[in-house]
Design an enzyme around this catalytic site. Structure first.
Site, PDB file in Angstrom:
ATOM      1  N   PHE A 244      96.541   1.975 101.699  1.00 12.38           N
ATOM      2  CA  PHE A 244      95.564   0.711 101.455  1.00 12.38           C
ATOM      3  C   PHE A 244      94.348   0.765 102.379  1.00 12.38           C
ATOM      4  O   PHE A 244      93.856  -0.316 102.544  1.00 12.38           O
ATOM      5  CB  PHE A 244      96.143  -0.303 101.302  1.00 12.38           C
ATOM      6  CG  PHE A 244      97.413  -0.378 100.358  1.00 12.38           C
ATOM      7  CD1 PHE A 244      97.132   0.102  98.883  1.00 12.38           C
ATOM      8  CD2 PHE A 244      98.689  -0.332 100.865  1.00 12.38           C
ATOM      9  CE1 PHE A 244      98.288   0.219  98.009  1.00 12.38           C
ATOM     10  CE2 PHE A 244      99.938  -0.277  99.739  1.00 12.38           C
ATOM     11  CZ  PHE A 244      99.544  -0.047  98.330  1.00 12.38           C
ATOM     12  N   ASN A 637      91.687  12.208  85.102  1.00 14.98           N
ATOM     13  CA  ASN A 637      93.069  12.283  84.493  1.00 14.98           C
ATOM     14  C   ASN A 637      93.561  11.090  84.300  1.00 14.98           C
ATOM     15  O   ASN A 637      93.971   9.979  85.093  1.00 14.98           O
ATOM     16  CB  ASN A 637      93.869  12.822  85.906  1.00 14.98           C
ATOM     17  CG  ASN A 637      95.383  13.108  85.433  1.00 14.98           C
ATOM     18  OD1 ASN A 637      95.933  12.139  84.542  1.00 14.98           O
ATOM     19  ND2 ASN A 637      96.254  13.827  86.176  1.00 14.98           N
ATOM     20  N   PRO A 638      93.397  10.642  82.887  1.00 12.47           N
ATOM     21  CA  PRO A 638      93.747   9.258  82.394  1.00 12.47           C
ATOM     22  C   PRO A 638      94.976   8.739  82.951  1.00 12.47           C
ATOM     23  O   PRO A 638      95.020   7.668  83.131  1.00 12.47           O
ATOM     24  CB  PRO A 638      93.572   9.338  80.914  1.00 12.47           C
ATOM     25  CG  PRO A 638      92.759  10.678  80.644  1.00 12.47           C
ATOM     26  CD  PRO A 638      93.107  11.577  81.702  1.00 12.47           C
ATOM     27  N   THR A 640      96.849   9.459  85.483  1.00  8.30           N
ATOM     28  CA  THR A 640      97.042   8.915  87.116  1.00  8.30           C
ATOM     29  C   THR A 640      95.952   7.849  87.304  1.00  8.30           C
ATOM     30  O   THR A 640      96.229   6.898  88.033  1.00  8.30           O
ATOM     31  CB  THR A 640      96.803  10.088  88.024  1.00  8.30           C
ATOM     32  OG1 THR A 640      95.838  10.738  87.592  1.00  8.30           O
ATOM     33  CG2 THR A 640      98.079  11.071  88.122  1.00  8.30           C
ATOM     34  N   GLU A 711      90.030   1.417  93.980  1.00 10.68           N
ATOM     35  CA  GLU A 711      89.630   0.252  94.478  1.00 10.68           C
ATOM     36  C   GLU A 711      89.408  -0.591  93.257  1.00 10.68           C
ATOM     37  O   GLU A 711      89.463  -1.976  93.346  1.00 10.68           O
ATOM     38  CB  GLU A 711      88.771   0.494  95.491  1.00 10.68           C
ATOM     39  CG  GLU A 711      89.807   0.711  96.896  1.00 10.68           C
ATOM     40  CD  GLU A 711      88.792   1.245  97.799  1.00 10.68           C
ATOM     41  OE1 GLU A 711      88.815   0.727  98.951  1.00 10.68           O
ATOM     42  OE2 GLU A 711      88.208   2.406  97.627  1.00 10.68           O
TER      43      GLU A 711
HETATM   44 MO1  MOS Z   1      90.122   2.241 100.991  1.00  9.94          MO
HETATM   45  S1  MOS Z   1      90.388   0.254 101.972  1.00  9.94           S
HETATM   46  O1  MOS Z   1      88.740   2.622 101.686  1.00  9.94           O
HETATM   47  O2  MOS Z   1      91.446   3.001 102.023  1.00  9.94           O
END
Ligand code: MOS
Length: 749
Positions: A244, A637-638, A640, A711
């Site tokens: 993350f 890849n729809p 994933t 993101e």
């Molecule tokens: Mo993302 S916060 O750029 O790993």
């Protein structure tokens, strides 16, 4: 869905496109069967375990560190402090190598945040090292409670990030205005996989098994800070249990493990604990944002201002760029974004899924919802009428932007036309329903990338790049890409990543890895095919006296251009005839992320529609339903891809309702530093999520038209939730997360 730009992939040689088809993760079976090795799974003979000792104060000076009792404990090999750790060097600020905590560990006696490493125990077992680390006693002078004021000191001046027109004047004259302050709390990354380093030193070279979203950068930073040539360092990250953003750049534990390995000539394993994860490996810092919007009675924005303050550590300045999307999201002649750092007694912050834009869009999109209410206008309509023609902050065209279609498709899919805008007016079997929505955006960019493609005599194809898979599906996407470009089945493609000795690949961040790899892999594939055609022409009797440029390559077969592929020869046979083990191509693509003067404004867009239910009698709020329409270019890849958006939406619900790191005011200790008390959304909390991809290729960014999807799904989501909460309860929550106490004053019954 429809496409306005046809997918003009000149390099595609197969008649069976794999790009755009759902494929299950090729690494899935390895992961679920336990075969995939994560960094802390590596074991070596003679390996020792390192456990850091953490400061229990937020601010002060180390007076002494008593290691005597700890040193006498069973299994303890060595205890490191500033006295004996050796020298670490710094990364120059001008360097491209990225690190969020510039000061090396144990460099001086100042404690600048709770949990800062002050010593480290190395022992035969993890348990012995942990027990001994507990017995190391540090004493401090000048200890004080952490300064965590959000109010700026006189020397902390806001800076203007972007500005146009005269926003103050336009605001003062606007027919309708809103002016509110929104805050977001510190959030902690909680990937299931803990940060870990396994460090080996052979007397000259390091091999480092790391949990890194950026192995090439990790190598560059470690070379500088350990004082060794880059060639003498190999960084390996075969699999990641996510990150993350917390695993983008190196953290101090990696240096400590490497230093001990070099000093003791033994493999060292250091796994950061969940508690340490709340202090020593970054977090999303808290923000305070004042948003002022002014509009005409027709709803057209005449002024947009966003002034934000973020906390940062005393020594580092990682920007949480809340204004990232503000300048181009809507059309308005007058706009200003300012930002300021409040440097306080906290640990260095870092990127967390959608850094900057995610807290930023919570504020701006919440203000848009409040403006729609003030205007008595539908919030979807308000966005539609403020759609810009170009990026007004940079005065350049968009590479591909379909926000309006996200909004209209989302409204239709969700059933938005049935919404009664009156607060508390919608019911379903005794519960009150709230419907809210928000728009979103996230950067679309490319990092530098190189890749190699080998077409092998055994019928397989190998693609290699020094990148890594954070869990999003990079292995699978590379297999799909090469399957399409070379024309072999996916199970014939071997994907080799996660090793810094490979051709330098992109970091797994900013949702950029896929877009960055496409041009490099495409060029490598083209070059490998050229090599194959040349060797067919030179050494295969079937193509004797035929020039390479009269040959073509389709679905894994070399054939004459004027004949169909099935009359040609499989590449294995061509290579066998030429007695070649393989042909290889390499590809290199310069990134776009550091373009000073970009020709296009490239971003992904989306719209979220959220339904919450509210039961006042038992004070229960639930998110029941989410529709997210995402414009992220061509979706490779729809399956994933949808999975990425579902995960991000789920995390966005957590941001809206749960996630918040709480620190003890006395010493800065995170008091909810475990997975029970740091509340995140689990499967049981996850609603029905309907993901729609618009699938317009953005061919200005790369030849397949793919942007990124890691993101964009979390951006804007919290604003859509709080808008829905307001619609249900009449309570506007401007300080995340929503606490149930906030809603108890609701007059809706
Ligand atoms: Mo993302 S916060 O750029 O790993």
């Amino acid at each position: 869905m429809s496409t306005d730009t046809p997918s003009s992939d000149k390099t595609a040689t197969t008649s069976l496109p794999v790009i755009g088809r759902s494929a299950t993760r090729i690494d899935g079976p390895l992961k679920v069967s336990g075969v995939a090795r994560y960094s802390s799974d590596f074991h070596f003979p003679g390996m020792l375990y390192a456990v850091p000792v953490c400061a229990r104060i937020a601010s002060g000076t180390i007076q002494s560190i008593d290691t005597a009792a700890a040193a006498a404990m069973p299994g303890v090999q060595k205890i490191y402090t500033r006295e004996n750790i050796g020298t670490f060097y710094r990364v120059p600020k001008s360097s491209k190598a990225q690190i969020d905590e510039r000061r090396p560990p144990l460099e001086d006696d100042e404690v600048r945040y709770y949990g800062q490493y002050v010593a480290m125990v190395v022992a035969d077992t993890f348990e012995q090292a942990t027990a001994a680390a507990d017995k190391v006693v540090a004493t401090y002078a000048g200890t004080k409670a952490p300064d965590v004021r959000m109010k700026l000191s006189p020397d902390e001046k806001p800076e203007t990030d972007t500005e146009r027109g005269d926003p103050d004047k336009a605001f003062s004259k606007a027919a309708v205005t809103v002016d509110h302050v929104y805050t977001t709390p510190p959030e902690t990354h909680n990937p299931i996989e803990l940060h870990a380093s396994v460090a080996l030193w052979d007397g000259e070279r390091f091999t480092l098994y790391e949990t890194s979203q950026a192995i090439m950068n990790h190598r560059a930073v470690m070379a500088k800070m350990l004082g060794v040539p880059q060639e003498n360092l190999r960084v390996i990250t075969e699999y990641l249990g996510s990150g993350f953003g917390g695993k983008l750049w190196p953290w101090p534990h990696a240096l400590l493990a490497a230093a001990a390995a070099r000093d003791l000539h033994r493999p060292i394993k250091l796994v950061v604990t969940r508690q340490m994860m709340f202090h020593n490996v970054g977090h999303r810092t808290n923000t305070q944002q004042r948003v002022r919007l002014g509009a005409g009675k027709d709803g057209k924005l005449v002024s947009l201002q966003q002034d934000f303050i973020q906390h940062s550590s005393r020594l580092d300045d990682t920007k949480e760029d809340c204004g990232e999307a503000t300048g181009f999201l809507y059309s308005t002649p007058n706009l200003r974004v300012t930002s300021a750092f409040a440097r306080r007694d906290i640990a260095p912050n870092t990127s967390m899924r959608g850094p900057g834009a995610v807290p930023g869009l919570y504020a701006v999109e919440s203000a848009m919802d409040e403006l729609a209410i003030a205007l008595k206008m539908d919030p979807v309509e308000l966005r539609l009428i403020n759609e810009p023609e170009i990026d007004e902050s940079k005065n350049i065209p968009f590479s591909s932007r379909h926000l309006k279609e996200c909004l209209t498709t989302g409204a239709e899919t969700f059933g938005w036309s049935k919404r009664n805008p009156a607060v508390g007016s919608m019911r379903d079997k005794g519960v009150i329903l709230g419907w809210g929505m928000a728009a979103c955006s996230w950067i679309a960019s490319r990092a530098d990338a190189t890749a190699s493609v080998m077409i092998n005599a055994d019928g397989s194809v190998r693609v290699a790049s020094g990148t890594q898979d954070i869990g999003t599906g990079t292995y699978t996407m590379l297999a799909q890409m090469v399957s399409e470009l070379i024309g072999v089945d996916m199970d014939k493609v071997k994907v080799v990543i996660g090793d810094s000795s490979l051709p330098a690949g992109p970091f797994s961040g900013g949702s950029m890895a896929t877009a960055s790899l496409i041009p490099a892999v495409a060029e490598a594939s083209r070059e490998a095919i050229e090599q194959l055609l040349k060797s067919a022409s030179e050494s295969d009797a079937a193509f004797a006296k035929i020039d390479a440029d009269e040959l073509a390559f389709t679905d894994g077969r070399v054939h004459r251009k004027n004949e169909s592929a099935d009359r040609g020869r499989r590449f294995e046979d061509v290579l066998a005839a030429a007695r070649l083990g393989h042909v290889e191509g390499s590809g290199k693509a310069k990134g776009t992320m550091n373009d000073k003067h970009p020709k296009y404004s490239s971003h992904s867009y989306g719209a979220h529609f959220v339904e919450v239910s509210w039961e006042p009698a038992i004070a229960q709020l639930r998110v029941r339903r989410v529709v997210s329409v995402i414009d992220a270019g061509k979706i490779i890849n729809p399956m994933t891809g949808r999975n990425q958006i579902e995960g991000a939406v789920t995390m966005g619900i957590g941001m809206a309702l749960f996630e918040e790191t709480r620190y003890d005011a006395r010493n800065g200790m995170a008091i909810n530093s475990n997975l029970a008390d740091y509340v995140m959304v689990t499967h049981a909390d996850a609603p029905d999520i309907d993901v729609v991809f618009l699938d317009y290729p953005d061919t200005k960014l790369n030849e397949m038209g793919a942007r990124g999807i890691g993101e964009i799904g979390i951006a804007g989501l919290a604003a859509a939730v709080t808008a829905a909460v307001h619609h249900a309860t009449g309570i506007r929550v401007r300080d995340l997360p929503v606490h149930v106490e906030d809603l108890l004053v609701s007059k809706v019954a």
